[in-house]
Design a protein around this motif. Structure first.
Motif, PDB file in Angstrom:
ATOM      1  N   VAL A  31      -8.723   4.612 -15.831  1.00 41.19           N
ATOM      2  CA  VAL A  31      -7.567   4.077 -15.115  1.00 41.19           C
ATOM      3  C   VAL A  31      -6.334   4.883 -15.505  1.00 41.19           C
ATOM      4  N   GLN A  32      -5.292   4.778 -14.702  1.00 39.52           N
ATOM      5  CA  GLN A  32      -4.060   5.498 -14.995  1.00 39.52           C
ATOM      6  C   GLN A  32      -3.380   4.916 -16.237  1.00 39.52           C
ATOM      7  N   ASN A  66      -6.223  11.115 -15.959  1.00 38.21           N
ATOM      8  CA  ASN A  66      -5.729   9.746 -15.852  1.00 38.21           C
ATOM      9  C   ASN A  66      -4.674   9.423 -16.903  1.00 38.21           C
ATOM     10  N   ASP A  99      -0.970   2.614  -8.499  1.00 39.84           N
ATOM     11  CA  ASP A  99      -1.934   1.564  -8.161  1.00 39.84           C
ATOM     12  C   ASP A  99      -1.725   1.069  -6.731  1.00 39.84           C
ATOM     13  N   ARG A 100      -0.472   0.970  -6.296  1.00 37.08           N
ATOM     14  CA  ARG A 100      -0.181   0.534  -4.927  1.00 37.08           C
ATOM     15  C   ARG A 100      -0.680   1.562  -3.909  1.00 37.08           C
ATOM     16  N   ARG A 102      -3.198   3.595  -4.301  1.00 29.59           N
ATOM     17  CA  ARG A 102      -4.654   3.534  -4.291  1.00 29.59           C
ATOM     18  C   ARG A 102      -5.080   2.346  -3.519  1.00 29.59           C
TER      19      ARG A 102
END
Length: 102
Positions: A31-32, A66, A99-100, A102
């Motif tokens: 994850v980032q 990431n 995240d938005r 993605r």
């Protein structure tokens, strides 16, 4: 958190944050993540121990796309939330924006 659980967490944190240890653990992050590194010395560190640990993260940043450096701030781990909150907030916003998308 019970004292035994807190002790176990601190022992694990000590293992993960050693200069030699973080690389294999962080290579598996999918994850980032944005690191906000404190540049001040730790109260329990000896010599340049903290700076060697921080420098070892460059390898992680190169290998795992990431994980990136969000900021390096003047405070140490005792005051980073109080004095460097703006850098932390910016790192959170950056990851949230990713995240938005993605």
């Amino acid at each position: 958190m019970p004292a035994t659980q807190m002790a176990e967490c601190n022992i694990e944190l000590g293992r993960v944050s050693r200069e030699r240890e973080p690389v294999p653990v962080l290579d598996h992050i999918t994850v980032q993540v944005r690191y906000v590194l404190a540049s001040g010395s730790s109260l329990s560190s000896k010599g340049d121990e903290q700076e060697r640990i921080r420098a070892s993260l460059d390898q992680v940043f190169e290998r795992n796309p990431n994980i990136r450096l969000g900021a390096k701030v003047a405070g140490n781990h005792d005051v980073i939330l109080k004095k460097d909150f703006a850098a932390l907030a910016e790192a959170v916003r950056e990851v949230a924006a990713l995240d938005r998308v993605r």
